[in-house]
Design an enzyme around this catalytic site. Structure first.
Site, PDB file in Angstrom:
ATOM      1  N   ASP A 184      24.883  -8.703  -6.201  1.00 28.60           N
ATOM      2  CA  ASP A 184      24.571  -7.768  -5.122  1.00 28.60           C
ATOM      3  C   ASP A 184      23.528  -6.761  -5.592  1.00 28.60           C
ATOM      4  OD1 ASP A 184      26.548  -6.603  -6.879  1.00 28.60           O
ATOM      5  OD2 ASP A 184      26.953  -5.065  -5.360  1.00 28.60           O
ATOM      6  N   GLU A 213      29.377  -5.046  -7.446  1.00 26.22           N
ATOM      7  CA  GLU A 213      29.214  -4.154  -8.594  1.00 26.22           C
ATOM      8  C   GLU A 213      28.578  -2.832  -8.204  1.00 26.22           C
ATOM      9  OE1 GLU A 213      27.489  -2.089 -11.929  1.00 26.22           O
ATOM     10  OE2 GLU A 213      26.356  -2.972 -10.265  1.00 26.22           O
TER      11      GLU A 213
END
Length: 363
Positions: free
Chosen positions: A74, A133
């Site tokens: 991400d 994350e």
């Protein structure tokens, strides 16, 4: 080839929380890892799937404890960032684009290194790539903990220090949400019957500032504030998301305890929620010993490797906190994480590949 791969990955925009985009990218990674010989397991999550890839060892250490590499797919950038504000470009040896530094460059480095060591002796290698994350890995913490058991050492693919040094410890990071429920009323005709959630939130943010002034090394950033709707209505709800950074667990515990016991100043309802938490990863002899081995691995490919503490947080906080020898910062050298000038130095991609390959075969 490595630059072409990085461009392919940057072109596939993957904002945190966009499960469709993240899962499509996970498909790419899963296919790539399987093609390199891994057994790939997918861990479904509503906000995007995580991946675990296990590569078998070869030679005398085929059955040894694995090396763990931690990454994420991400980014902080929304769909459209590539076209609107951060187009891919390579100029004077610098590559620009969303996610090239944080951290698709690190993903490309690892998979290229694995390709290079495919026919060499090495320990088993485990990769965990998480989908959230950038918001503290709230859905991945248990997974990282589970997959860390029994590993020889853990390595993060996050960006390094500006000079290329690896990261040997990290501050703790906790996201907290303060939610206020007040009572709406006409702001002119009947203000006394209202309870301003925004006024209450402001008072609570001031109280939090007073709490952190009691400690020397705490960072506090109010990242978002929401609430209200009209100037002629006493606002009935408000909220703020706050990011805290802590140098040590005892400070973290004390500050969070104080924040979680805040009381409303007026007759409003106050709720404090911890959204995500990464404990402080402090310096250790185990990590120092690991760095010594990595320095030797770097020397074997003509590189000088250093290490230093970092203030930013990542999934390596958890492995370091668990006492696993841990180093982070194996991604390419660059700058501009979470900024529109995000970039990497193209030549360091191959340098990092050589270093990671040396680590895998030397440890």
């Amino acid at each position: 080839m490595i630059i072409e791969r990085l461009r392919e990955y940057a072109d596939a925009e993957t904002p945190t929380g966009d499960a469709t985009a993240l899962n499509a990218f996970a498909d790419r990674l899963a296919e790539r890892y399987a093609g390199l010989g891994a057994t790939v397991r997918r861990v479904p999550m509503p906000t995007g799937d995580h991946l675990v890839a296990d590569f078998p060892g070869r030679g005398p250490q085929a059955d040894a404890a694995p090396l763990l590499f931690l990454g994420h797919h991400d980014t902080v950038w929304p769909i459209g960032q590539l076209a609107d504000a951060m187009p891919w470009r390579e100029e004077d040896g610098i590559i620009h684009g969303p996610g090239v530094f944080d951290m698709k460059g690190g993903l490309v480095v690892l998979e290229t290194a694995l390709e290079q060591v495919a026919d060499q002796d090495h320990r088993p290698v485990r990769i965990v790539v998480v989908a959230d994350e950038e918001v503290g890995s709230p859905s991945a913490r248990d997974l990282v903990t589970a997959e860390s058991k029994g590993v020889y050492a853990a390595f993060g693919l996050e960006p390094p220090h500006p000079n290329g040094d690896l990261k040997t410890s990290r501050w703790g990071s906790t996201r907290v949400r303060i939610e206020i429920t007040g009572r709406e009323a006409h702001a002119a005709l009947d203000p006394a019957s209202g309870i301003s959630a925004i006024d209450e939130l402001v008072d609570q943010l001031i109280a939090i500032r007073q709490i952190i002034t009691q400690y020397d090394e705490v960072l506090c950033n109010v990242g978002t504030i929401t609430g209200g709707g009209r100037t002629n209505v006493v606002p009935g709800s408000a909220a703020a998301d706050i990011g805290f950074r802590f140098v040590d667990p005892s400070t973290e515990k004390a500050v969070l305890a104080a924040v979680e016991t805040l009381h409303a100043v007026r007759a409003a309802q106050l709720q404090v929620r911890v959204m995500s938490n990464r404990p402080a990863w402090q310096p250790s002899a185990a990590t120092d010993e690991l760095l010594t081995k990595v320095i030797a691995a770097g020397q074997s490919v003509g590189q000088q490797v250093g290490g230093a503490a970092a203030s930013g947080a990542a999934d390596t906080n958890l492995t370091g906190w668990l006492g696993i020898p841990t180093l982070d910062g194996l991604g390419p050298v660059g700058k501009g994480a979470h900024a529109v000038h995000e970039q990497v130095i193209a030549a360091t991609l191959a340098e990092r590949v050589a270093l990671v390959a040396a680590i895998i075969t030397a440890l």
